[in-house]
Write a protein that holds these residues in place. Sequence first.
Motif, short mmCIF file in Angstrom:
data_model
loop_
_atom_site.label_atom_id
_atom_site.label_comp_id
_atom_site.label_asym_id
_atom_site.label_seq_id
_atom_site.Cartn_x
_atom_site.Cartn_y
_atom_site.Cartn_z
N HIS A 161 -9.38 13.16 10.10
CA HIS A 161 -9.13 11.89 9.69
C HIS A 161 -10.57 11.32 9.43
O HIS A 161 -11.48 11.49 10.20
CB HIS A 161 -8.67 11.00 10.68
CG HIS A 161 -7.19 11.29 11.02
ND1 HIS A 161 -6.55 10.90 12.07
CD2 HIS A 161 -6.11 11.75 10.25
CE1 HIS A 161 -5.38 11.27 12.08
NE2 HIS A 161 -5.09 11.79 11.05
N SER A 193 0.83 -1.21 0.03
CA SER A 193 -0.06 -0.01 -0.02
C SER A 193 0.74 1.24 -0.03
O SER A 193 0.22 2.21 -0.27
CB SER A 193 -0.94 0.12 1.17
OG SER A 193 -0.29 -0.04 2.22
N HIS A 194 2.19 1.16 0.61
CA HIS A 194 2.89 2.21 0.56
C HIS A 194 4.39 1.96 0.00
O HIS A 194 5.41 2.60 0.68
CB HIS A 194 3.05 2.97 1.94
CG HIS A 194 1.75 3.64 2.53
ND1 HIS A 194 0.84 2.70 3.25
CD2 HIS A 194 0.83 4.79 2.04
CE1 HIS A 194 -0.36 3.45 3.29
NE2 HIS A 194 -0.37 4.63 2.82
N VAL A 218 -7.17 -1.33 4.24
CA VAL A 218 -5.97 -1.52 5.07
C VAL A 218 -5.72 -0.27 5.73
O VAL A 218 -4.92 -0.09 6.65
CB VAL A 218 -4.73 -1.88 4.35
CG1 VAL A 218 -4.82 -3.11 3.84
CG2 VAL A 218 -4.37 -0.77 3.18
N HIS A 219 -6.37 1.06 5.62
CA HIS A 219 -6.29 2.36 6.35
C HIS A 219 -7.59 3.21 6.09
O HIS A 219 -8.49 2.78 5.47
CB HIS A 219 -4.89 3.01 5.75
CG HIS A 219 -4.90 3.46 4.30
ND1 HIS A 219 -5.49 4.30 3.80
CD2 HIS A 219 -4.03 3.02 3.50
CE1 HIS A 219 -5.36 4.52 2.53
NE2 HIS A 219 -4.15 3.97 2.36
N LEU A 220 -7.35 4.28 6.51
CA LEU A 220 -8.43 5.32 6.63
C LEU A 220 -8.82 5.59 5.09
O LEU A 220 -8.06 5.64 4.57
CB LEU A 220 -7.94 6.50 7.66
CG LEU A 220 -7.01 7.75 6.97
CD1 LEU A 220 -6.92 8.73 7.93
CD2 LEU A 220 -5.74 7.20 6.46
N ILE A 240 -12.26 8.64 9.19
CA ILE A 240 -12.40 7.08 9.60
C ILE A 240 -13.39 6.89 10.80
O ILE A 240 -14.01 7.95 11.33
CB ILE A 240 -10.97 6.78 10.25
CG1 ILE A 240 -10.86 4.96 10.21
CG2 ILE A 240 -10.57 7.70 11.61
CD1 ILE A 240 -9.48 4.94 10.54
#
Length: 385
Positions: free
Chosen positions: A328, A220-221, A308-310, A330
């Motif tokens: 954020h 993802s990064h 997998v993330h916000l 989320i």
Amino acid sequence: MSRSDFTAKEFAGRLARVRAEMRLQNLDWLVAVHPVSIHWLTGSDAKSYQEFQCLLVGAQDEPLVVLTRHGEKHEFETDSLADEVHWFGGGENEDPIEAFAALARRHGLLGKRIGLEVPAFYLHPYHYLALRDLMGDALITESTDLIPRLKLVKSPAELGYIRRAAAIADLGMDRFKRDLAAGATELTLAGGVYETLLSNGSGIAASPINLVSGPRSAYSHGAPTERVLQRGDYVNIEFGATYRRYTATIGRQFVLGRPTPRMLELYDVVRDASDAMTAAIRHGVSARLPHEAARAVIGKAGLEPYRVHLSGYGLAPGFPPSWAEPLHMIGGSPNVLEAGMVVTVEPPVFIGAEGLGARIIDTLLVTQTGAERLGKSSRDLIVVE
């Protein structure tokens, strides 16, 4: 950024808002540590954030006082709005907390009510503990978000810089499209993007480029590597462009050759989630609402475990390693969106077991009635034959 990037009136308005909030919180002094806070109030672009530095802000009409390492002294003196510049170190080691203690006593901080920024990346734990011991009962709160929350809604001048950054980001994505081909390496492609960004006026973004291909597309990064692209690769790229440190981010999906049905499925889910999220963004709504809209699309497709993330966050002028603000999107977010905020939209799906992932990233301006996408690059899946 420097003190010439905004009018004296805008800088004065920022300081007045900070002081008004300090008085509401019954603070006499704020010790600002985050480089973006120092940058926002003084215009300083000094690269001193990896060492101890701070800005002393009084709640009344006290001078703005900077403590920095000796190497940044001249830059603060000539290119910032700091009224006083003090320094430590230089050719020999010097304890910055001892220098801070002398400065605090000189300005009478230790008998007052102090708020201290405790940012994630820029205050060493040893220095934090030493400051806490030094201040004792005078330290009444950790005011880490006092300044960042005041700057979430951008001024017209700030928005002008972000729009300029978004236009430069589009040029970088155009360059990537032109260069993308089997046989190129991820690093070569990243180099072309950076060359285009910098030659068109972008500064160096606070966070490095993410560029993954083939089986690495599930990272993802992931940073670019020497991997040579091949036909059949799924490719994801994300980067930020900046203007006067104000950031716009962009991320797109590509495939070399004919996409597989699974690639198309993941792309379509992420595109639909991004669209649902964008449709939910407007002034006055909870930051949880756009997130839940994107989550519902991903969940309906059976891909919730791979989110997998916000889903998005606020964008700021940034210093390494981050350009994010404390907004954020989320579950559980306390934030409410307001017109003039700038956010990313990037609901993700990354499936390690399949070696596939997808994410589309856009920078949006929150408006009274919706959201304006600041970049102009196509959001379609780019197929390179």
